[in-house]
Design a protein around this motif. Structure first.
Motif, PDB file in Angstrom:
ATOM      1  N   TYR A 149       0.826  -1.307  -0.093  1.00 12.64           N
ATOM      2  CA  TYR A 149       0.082  -0.197   0.098  1.00 12.64           C
ATOM      3  C   TYR A 149       0.901   1.175   0.004  1.00 12.64           C
ATOM      4  O   TYR A 149       1.854   1.466   0.911  1.00 12.64           O
ATOM      5  CB  TYR A 149      -0.820  -0.052   1.159  1.00 12.64           C
ATOM      6  N   ARG A 150       0.798   1.952  -0.964  1.00 12.03           N
ATOM      7  CA  ARG A 150       1.991   2.866  -1.232  1.00 12.03           C
ATOM      8  C   ARG A 150       1.554   4.246  -0.461  1.00 12.03           C
ATOM      9  O   ARG A 150       0.554   4.834  -0.312  1.00 12.03           O
ATOM     10  CB  ARG A 150       1.977   3.507  -2.763  1.00 12.03           C
ATOM     11  N   GLY A 151       2.687   4.713   0.292  1.00  8.96           N
ATOM     12  CA  GLY A 151       2.644   5.872   0.987  1.00  8.96           C
ATOM     13  C   GLY A 151       3.484   6.879   0.406  1.00  8.96           C
ATOM     14  O   GLY A 151       4.032   6.836  -0.723  1.00  8.96           O
ATOM     15  N   ALA A 152       3.775   7.960   0.982  1.00  9.05           N
ATOM     16  CA  ALA A 152       4.523   9.156   0.783  1.00  9.05           C
ATOM     17  C   ALA A 152       6.074   9.026   0.779  1.00  9.05           C
ATOM     18  O   ALA A 152       6.764   9.780   0.070  1.00  9.05           O
ATOM     19  CB  ALA A 152       4.209  10.461   1.783  1.00  9.05           C
ATOM     20  N   TYR A 176      -8.188   1.349   4.586  1.00  9.01           N
ATOM     21  CA  TYR A 176      -7.315   2.540   4.541  1.00  9.01           C
ATOM     22  C   TYR A 176      -7.459   3.070   2.936  1.00  9.01           C
ATOM     23  O   TYR A 176      -7.646   4.273   2.561  1.00  9.01           O
ATOM     24  CB  TYR A 176      -5.774   2.207   4.472  1.00  9.01           C
ATOM     25  N   LYS A 177      -7.567   2.021   1.920  1.00  7.41           N
ATOM     26  CA  LYS A 177      -7.818   2.461   0.627  1.00  7.41           C
ATOM     27  C   LYS A 177      -8.986   3.210   0.362  1.00  7.41           C
ATOM     28  O   LYS A 177      -9.210   4.140  -0.313  1.00  7.41           O
ATOM     29  CB  LYS A 177      -7.558   1.367  -0.180  1.00  7.41           C
ATOM     30  N   GLY A 231      -9.086   6.547   1.528  1.00  7.59           N
ATOM     31  CA  GLY A 231      -8.022   7.601   0.883  1.00  7.59           C
ATOM     32  C   GLY A 231      -6.875   7.835   1.903  1.00  7.59           C
ATOM     33  O   GLY A 231      -6.220   9.015   1.788  1.00  7.59           O
ATOM     34  N   TYR A 232      -6.475   7.086   2.753  1.00  9.96           N
ATOM     35  CA  TYR A 232      -5.552   7.365   3.842  1.00  9.96           C
ATOM     36  C   TYR A 232      -4.162   7.256   3.089  1.00  9.96           C
ATOM     37  O   TYR A 232      -3.938   6.651   2.291  1.00  9.96           O
ATOM     38  CB  TYR A 232      -5.528   6.180   4.847  1.00  9.96           C
ATOM     39  N   LYS A 233      -3.403   8.353   3.239  1.00 14.16           N
ATOM     40  CA  LYS A 233      -2.162   8.623   2.807  1.00 14.16           C
ATOM     41  C   LYS A 233      -0.759   8.280   3.816  1.00 14.16           C
ATOM     42  O   LYS A 233      -0.796   9.298   4.538  1.00 14.16           O
ATOM     43  CB  LYS A 233      -2.125   9.787   1.887  1.00 14.16           C
ATOM     44  N   ASP A 266       2.813   8.059   5.780  1.00 14.10           N
ATOM     45  CA  ASP A 266       4.182   8.661   5.484  1.00 14.10           C
ATOM     46  C   ASP A 266       5.058   7.439   4.924  1.00 14.10           C
ATOM     47  O   ASP A 266       6.174   7.745   4.579  1.00 14.10           O
ATOM     48  CB  ASP A 266       4.801   9.369   6.649  1.00 14.10           C
ATOM     49  N   ASP A 276       5.245   3.242   3.141  1.00 13.22           N
ATOM     50  CA  ASP A 276       4.538   2.141   2.498  1.00 13.22           C
ATOM     51  C   ASP A 276       4.177   1.179   3.603  1.00 13.22           C
ATOM     52  O   ASP A 276       4.805   1.122   4.659  1.00 13.22           O
ATOM     53  CB  ASP A 276       5.421   1.300   1.397  1.00 13.22           C
TER      54      ASP A 276
END
Ligand SMILES: [Zn+2]
Length: 464
Positions: free
Chosen positions: A88-91, A149-150, A153-155, A157, A159
């Motif tokens: 799950y990709r993060g910032a 989370y998806k 729309g959770y982002k 910091d 992955d």
């Protein structure tokens, strides 16, 4: 915890707020339960089953939830022992966090159970089925939370990587974690990992402690062997293989390895000193401070505490002789050792050789598992766990532990990924049915664990 909880505090009575904070939204409860049920009903027994249908079912759900194919990996040592890794990709401000659970289960036979172990059953406030505690609750929740989370729309910091792996029970050549480390390290490389092994403890319905497993002892089997030329038993001689071995075993039975604490067990005994109601509290506090006399008393009070304080070696198997009327040509025993993380193989072997003090007793290594260092109790991690635990279950103590058994965490620790057993599932202290009959999980504990893991992953994925 989240902003929502804080704002609710202003408008609602505390009881309502407490209930709202520990239970996930109903739709997410349903999703987690559906995944859990699906996993329990797939027969993924360690020796007879396959983990591949479990990860295939998960992959279908992830695709349906919009995870791109390129972020889902399925593979394993053999086709029936597949693992799944999803990212799950993060910032990218922090190195990833790895969320691990195993999908194989200990075998369970219908005739041994009160119900079918592979039919998901909800009864009297419990979920029943093989794997409900070990380890499909955490596996299902990692997946359900990722989908949540998806949707939200959770982002983060960093992955978030979920890995569902094969063959933790009994290890062996198809173990998913060791296969991933060897073949796809890049897929699971992370700053830290959350895994099974932590447990919430209740006594008569009252929640007491939430444990964080941060270290494990390591496993070692040694073979003691004595060989003699043998002969007729009507004319015995003092040099007898069985007597040599028996003397060696008596000496081992009298051996006590030195007692000591490490970072994790020191924190454990300090925590237990606050919780204990048996009168041992003052000694537990002294053990945390390194007091040898207190360690002597505490080790006598409990085999579990004894095992946390020292390396142990015990005789577990015996063989010898070949006829009623012959002098033995062979006598042998298996010695099973559970070794403290900072004790070496050489140290254990040397200690045993000196203890036995008999050249005729040969010592060889039969099975040696990798040693792994304890994971550091990082202050920011411990603070996050304590804060969340206290918000969800006021007064419950976070207790670092060192397992005297073993889990897949040891391989990740040895590979340089600090691993912590963190679950937040509460159960009665004397009702641990993992690996046993009628394995179960409290329904409320499952959903509370879902919230706990949802929140802790968010907390640990925010750069500060
Ligand atoms: Zn397990």
């Amino acid at each position: 915890m989240g902003r929502m909880l804080r704002s609710r505090l202003l408008f609602a009575v505390p009881l309502v707020c407490f209930a709202a904070s520990t239970m996930p939204p109903e739709a997410d409860q349903r999703l987690a339960r559906d995944i859990y049920k699906e996993m329990i009903e797939i027969k993924s027994g360690f020796t007879t089953g396959s983990t591949t249908p479990v990860v295939d079912a998960v992959a279908r759900r992830l695709r349906a939830a919009g995870f791109p194919e390129s972020d889902i990996f399925i593979g394993g040592a053999i086709p029936t022992k597949a693992n799944l890794v999803v990212r799950y990709r993060g910032a990218g401000k922090l190195k990833p966090i790895l969320l691990l659970a195993h999908t194989d289960v200990v075998e369970a036979k219908r005739e041994d159970w009160s119900m079918d172990p592979f039919v998901f059953t909800e009864k009297d406030g419990y979920f029943y089925g093989r794997g409900t505690a070990d380890d499909k609750a955490q596996a299902a929740i990692w997946v359900a939370n990722l989908i949540r989370y998806k949707r939200e729309g959770y982002k983060p910091d960093r992955d978030l990587i979920v890995a569902l792996t094969a063959d933790e029970e009994g290890g062996g050549p198809y173990n998913g974690v060791s296969w991933l480390i060897k073949n796809h390290r890049n897929l699971i490389d992370a700053e830290l990992c959350l895994n099974e092994g932590g447990r919430g403890e209740m006594v008569k319905g009252k929640r007491i402690s939430n444990s964080v497993q941060a270290a494990e002892k390591w496993y070692l089997d040694l073979r003691l062997e004595v060989r003699n030329k043998g002969g007729h038993s009507s004319q015995p001689v003092p040099d007898n293989a069985i007597y040599h071995l028996a003397n060696a075993l008596v000496r081992i039975s009298q051996l006590g390895f030195p007692m000591k604490v490490n970072e994790v067990t020191r924190a454990y005994f300090a925590g237990m000193a606050k919780l204990d109601s048996t009168g041992a509290a003052p000694d537990l506090a002294k053990v945390a401070a390194g007091d040898q006399e207190a360690m002597q008393r505490i080790s006598k009070a409990s085999p579990a505490w004894n095992s946390m304080l020292r390396t142990t070696c015990v005789a577990t198997l015996l063989e010898g002789g070949h006829a009623h009327n012959a002098l033995p040509q062979l006598a042998a025993a298996n010695i099973n050792c559970r070794v403290q993380p900072d004790d070496s193989l050489e140290y254990v072997m040397d200690t045993l050789k000196k203890t036995i003090a008999d050249d005729q007793v040969k010592i060889s290594i039969d099975n040696q598992e990798e040693n792994s260092p304890g994971s550091p109790l990082k202050p920011e991690l411990m603070r996050a766990l304590s804060r969340l635990t206290d918000t969800m279950w006021p007064g419950v103590v976070v207790l670092p532990t060192m397992s005297t058994g073993a889990s897949d965490g040891r391989m990740l620790r040895a590979a340089g990924i600090p691993t912590y057993g963190v679950q937040g599932f509460f159960g009665e202290r004397d009702d641990n049915r993992a690996h046993g009959r009628d394995e179960r999980m409290l329904v409320t504990s499952f959903y509370e664990g879902q919230t706990f893991l949802y929140e802790i992953v968010k907390e640990l994925s925010t750069a500060r």
